[in-house]
Write a protein that holds these residues in place. Structure first.
Motif, PDB file in Angstrom:
ATOM      1  N   MET A  97       0.928  -1.170   0.103  1.00 22.71           N
ATOM      2  CA  MET A  97      -0.001   0.140   0.091  1.00 22.71           C
ATOM      3  C   MET A  97       0.963   1.233   0.075  1.00 22.71           C
ATOM      4  SD  MET A  97      -2.608  -1.507  -0.327  1.00 22.71           S
ATOM      5  CE  MET A  97      -3.631  -0.142  -0.364  1.00 22.71           C
ATOM      6  N   THR A  98       2.078   1.109   0.768  1.00 20.99           N
ATOM      7  CA  THR A  98       2.990   2.247   0.526  1.00 20.99           C
ATOM      8  C   THR A  98       3.315   2.497  -0.669  1.00 20.99           C
ATOM      9  OG1 THR A  98       3.667   1.828   2.879  1.00 20.99           O
ATOM     10  CG2 THR A  98       5.140   3.111   1.563  1.00 20.99           C
ATOM     11  N   SER A  99       3.904   1.344  -1.474  1.00 30.07           N
ATOM     12  CA  SER A  99       4.424   1.408  -2.938  1.00 30.07           C
ATOM     13  C   SER A  99       3.255   2.110  -3.787  1.00 30.07           C
ATOM     14  CB  SER A  99       4.546  -0.020  -3.344  1.00 30.07           C
ATOM     15  OG  SER A  99       4.834   0.020  -4.508  1.00 30.07           O
ATOM     16  N   VAL A 100       1.876   1.513  -3.502  1.00 31.98           N
ATOM     17  CA  VAL A 100       0.752   2.150  -4.368  1.00 31.98           C
ATOM     18  C   VAL A 100       0.804   3.738  -4.328  1.00 31.98           C
ATOM     19  CG1 VAL A 100      -1.652   2.313  -4.824  1.00 31.98           C
ATOM     20  CG2 VAL A 100      -0.360   0.203  -4.411  1.00 31.98           C
ATOM     21  N   LYS A 101       0.876   4.208  -3.081  1.00 30.55           N
ATOM     22  CA  LYS A 101       0.919   5.684  -2.532  1.00 30.55           C
ATOM     23  C   LYS A 101       2.013   6.498  -3.110  1.00 30.55           C
ATOM     24  CE  LYS A 101       0.725   8.817   1.560  1.00 30.55           C
ATOM     25  NZ  LYS A 101       2.127   9.227   1.114  1.00 30.55           N
ATOM     26  N   LEU A 102       3.184   5.832  -3.431  1.00 34.18           N
ATOM     27  CA  LEU A 102       4.373   6.606  -3.785  1.00 34.18           C
ATOM     28  C   LEU A 102       4.128   6.661  -5.322  1.00 34.18           C
ATOM     29  CD1 LEU A 102       6.848   5.002  -1.507  1.00 34.18           C
ATOM     30  CD2 LEU A 102       6.425   7.280  -1.749  1.00 34.18           C
ATOM     31  N   GLU A 108       0.198  10.366 -10.688  1.00 34.91           N
ATOM     32  CA  GLU A 108      -1.168  11.057 -10.306  1.00 34.91           C
ATOM     33  C   GLU A 108      -2.400  10.326 -11.033  1.00 34.91           C
ATOM     34  OE1 GLU A 108      -0.428  14.973 -11.487  1.00 34.91           O
ATOM     35  OE2 GLU A 108       0.732  15.404  -9.800  1.00 34.91           O
ATOM     36  N   GLU A 109      -2.087   9.075 -11.230  1.00 33.42           N
ATOM     37  CA  GLU A 109      -3.212   8.304 -11.847  1.00 33.42           C
ATOM     38  C   GLU A 109      -3.272   6.917 -11.296  1.00 33.42           C
ATOM     39  OE1 GLU A 109      -2.518   6.797 -15.876  1.00 33.42           O
ATOM     40  OE2 GLU A 109      -1.086   8.176 -16.191  1.00 33.42           O
ATOM     41  N   GLU A 110      -4.314   6.164 -11.159  1.00 29.32           N
ATOM     42  CA  GLU A 110      -4.503   4.972 -10.756  1.00 29.32           C
ATOM     43  C   GLU A 110      -4.145   3.740 -11.583  1.00 29.32           C
ATOM     44  OE1 GLU A 110      -8.262   2.622  -8.243  1.00 29.32           O
ATOM     45  OE2 GLU A 110      -8.577   4.488  -9.051  1.00 29.32           O
ATOM     46  N   PHE A 111      -4.271   4.204 -12.907  1.00 25.77           N
ATOM     47  CA  PHE A 111      -3.768   2.836 -13.899  1.00 25.77           C
ATOM     48  C   PHE A 111      -2.605   3.332 -14.719  1.00 25.77           C
ATOM     49  CE2 PHE A 111      -8.538   3.261 -12.609  1.00 25.77           C
ATOM     50  CZ  PHE A 111      -8.602   2.118 -12.335  1.00 25.77           C
ATOM     51  N   HIS A 112      -1.726   3.705 -14.019  1.00 25.43           N
ATOM     52  CA  HIS A 112      -0.340   3.820 -14.767  1.00 25.43           C
ATOM     53  C   HIS A 112       0.219   2.346 -15.021  1.00 25.43           C
ATOM     54  CE1 HIS A 112       3.674   5.069 -15.895  1.00 25.43           C
ATOM     55  NE2 HIS A 112       3.074   6.039 -16.191  1.00 25.43           N
ATOM     56  N   LYS A 113       1.036   2.094 -15.756  1.00 27.85           N
ATOM     57  CA  LYS A 113       1.727   0.908 -16.211  1.00 27.85           C
ATOM     58  C   LYS A 113       2.904   0.574 -15.143  1.00 27.85           C
ATOM     59  CE  LYS A 113       4.713   3.118 -19.895  1.00 27.85           C
ATOM     60  NZ  LYS A 113       5.080   2.726 -21.137  1.00 27.85           N
TER      61      LYS A 113
END
Length: 497
Positions: A97-102, A108-113
């Motif tokens: 979850m820390t990785s996702v936040k970073l 600045e997007e939820e679905f970046h590769k």
């Protein structure tokens, strides 16, 4: 109140149906999970990994990458997988979850590769925690990313790069796979600095054999990596160490001094610069730099090992100067320092086989024979379990038998095992030299020593020098009967027909 028979049968059928549906659902989920690109699907075998050592490296990386959010995110994703292997699922989930936040702060997007690997790991960890709804949610996120890119996840440069760095950091057994990943990423993005750096480091760690300074792929790629990463001073020291092999000392020293001037407190710069000066026999400078590196990374098994090697070279130099009483006292003090650093190296990396074997040898030098034997047996056990560096243990055990126990028979046996397993390795080459020395000493004492000629025949056979091997085995058989020599001789003659 008792249930009627048809009610019992109906309830049993319902339970069986629900159980089958649950199993089918889990099977469907697992099929999708195995199609992901993430740590859980990269064939990272737990027995190949020294988890405490990997944790130390990743913790050090977190400190080095402060302020570099994308690199931090990648390290937290790798750290999460190690925590999972340790059975710490909640900690693993927290790191992810820390990785996702970073990553989201970077893109600045939820679905970046760049999130493909992290979401994949999240799907897997939630599956293992039986959070199937969450697992499906992350599978859908990966699917949505894949819909927005033109290639498979396995061909996305960010995925290939993260895979490559994982292979580099997790085990020397995966270096070749790391090289393949970075090469594929470079084919897609040839100007990318990170892929160029990763490919250079992977080549540096895998290049063996005979090259010249002009045709060495590693030197060429390191120069390219420095062009695309002009601020990466670690790459400069890697290049310096390669140049030193080809006796280009002026350029090599210049690169190291430049790196130290620009990054005087970087633990990796200090560590590799210390190793460079150790290789150059500038031991005081090497010890000074490695000691500074150790202040910043006190749990680094690699730094402790390098310091032990520096002190060992000091010990050898003193012994070569003569065994006077005062020197003997200094040698003992140095040996104690060597043992301290080797003990620290094996404490922080319990599967560090070279350090374990070297430590056992030094216990033997200090006449702690039972302790040495115990450590050697532990080294053999670990090397066999990990299927890693067994030839190294055979070499050190041969040294121990020859110089500590004065048992030439066992020394010969273990030198032979080392040479047979890895003739091209440094330990294999040293084993060949030691065996030759033993054989020649025996022949000097007795020109008809059949075993001595058998040893020489074995050395030539393992080096692929068939004609010389045949000659030695024939000579051995002329002085006595030995079924093993005869078998080897017949096999060699047949292979040359």
């Amino acid at each position: 109140m008792n249930q009627l028979p048809y009610q019992t049968a109906s309830r049993t059928f319902l339970i069986q149906t629900q159980s089958k549906m649950s199993m089918d659902y889990e099977t469907a989920l697992r099929t999708k999970l195995h199609q992901l690109e993430c740590h859980f699907t990269w064939a990272l075998i737990k027995d190949d990994l020294d988890l405490p050592s990997i944790l130390n490296r990743l913790d050090e990386q977190l400190k080095l990458d402060v302020g570099k959010k994308e690199r931090l995110a990648q390290t937290y994703t790798a750290l999460a997988y190690v925590k999972f292997l340790q059975g710490l699922q909640k900690k693993s989930l927290s790191n992810l979850m820390t990785s996702v936040k970073l990553y989201k702060e970077c893109h600045e997007e939820e679905f970046h590769k760049a999130l493909i690997v992290t979401y994949g790991n999240l799907a897997w960890i939630n599956y293992h925690m039986k959070n199937y709804t969450e697992c499906e949610s992350y599978l859908q996120k990966v699917e949505k990313i894949n819909e927005n890119i033109s290639s498979e996840s396995s061909s996305v440069p960010e995925v290939l790069g993260e895979k490559g760095w994982t292979f580099l950091k997790f085990s020397c057994k995966y270096y070749e796979r790391a090289k393949e990943c970075f090469k594929k990423a470079l084919d897609l993005e040839p100007e990318d600095g990170e892929w160029n750096a990763g490919y250079a480091i992977a080549l540096y760690r895998t290049e063996y054999g005979k090259f010249t300074i002009e045709n060495s792929p590693t030197i060429k790629q390191l120069r390219r990596a420095i062009e695309t990463n002009p601020d990466d001073d670690v790459l400069k020291i890697f290049l310096a160490m390669k140049l030193a092999i080809y006796k280009r000392y002026r350029e090599a020293v210049s690169l190291v001094e430049e790196a130290l001037e620009r990054s005087p407190d970087h633990p990796h710069v200090l560590r590799y610069a210390g190793k460079f000066f150790r290789n150059k026999r500038s031991l005081d400078r090497g010890i000074d730099l490695l000691s500074k590196a150790l202040e910043q990374s006190p749990n680094s098994s690699l730094i402790h090992h390098q310091l032990a090697l520096c002190y060992e070279m000091n010990k050898i130099r003193l012994l070569q100067e003569g065994n006077h009483h005062t020197r003997s006292s200094w040698v003992q003090q140095i040996r104690d320092q060597i043992i301290y650093h080797l003990e620290m190296a094996t404490t922080h990396a319990p599967c560090f086989i070279k350090a374990m074997s070297d430590l056992a040898l030094h216990y033997g030098e200090r006449r702690e024979i039972p302790r040495a034997e115990e450590m050697f047996q532990m080294s053999f056990k670990t090397a066999k379990e990990k299927n890693d560096n067994l030839h190294v243990v055979h070499f050190y055990y041969a040294e121990f038998q020859l110089y500590g126990n004065r048992c030439e028979v066992l020394a010969i046996k273990h030198y032979m095992e080392c040479l047979k397993m890895s003739p091209g390795s440094p330990e294999g080459q040293k084993s060949a030299r030691s065996l030759r020395k033993i054989a020649e000493k025996r022949i000097y004492k007795n020109a008809q020593d059949e075993e001595a000629y058998g040893i020489l025949g074995f050395i030539h056979k393992e080096k692929g020098e068939k004609s010389k091997a045949i000659e030695c085995y024939e000579k051995a058989l002329s002085y006595g009967d030995n079924d093993e020599y005869l078998t080897n001789l017949c096999a060699l003659r047949q292979s040359m027909q």
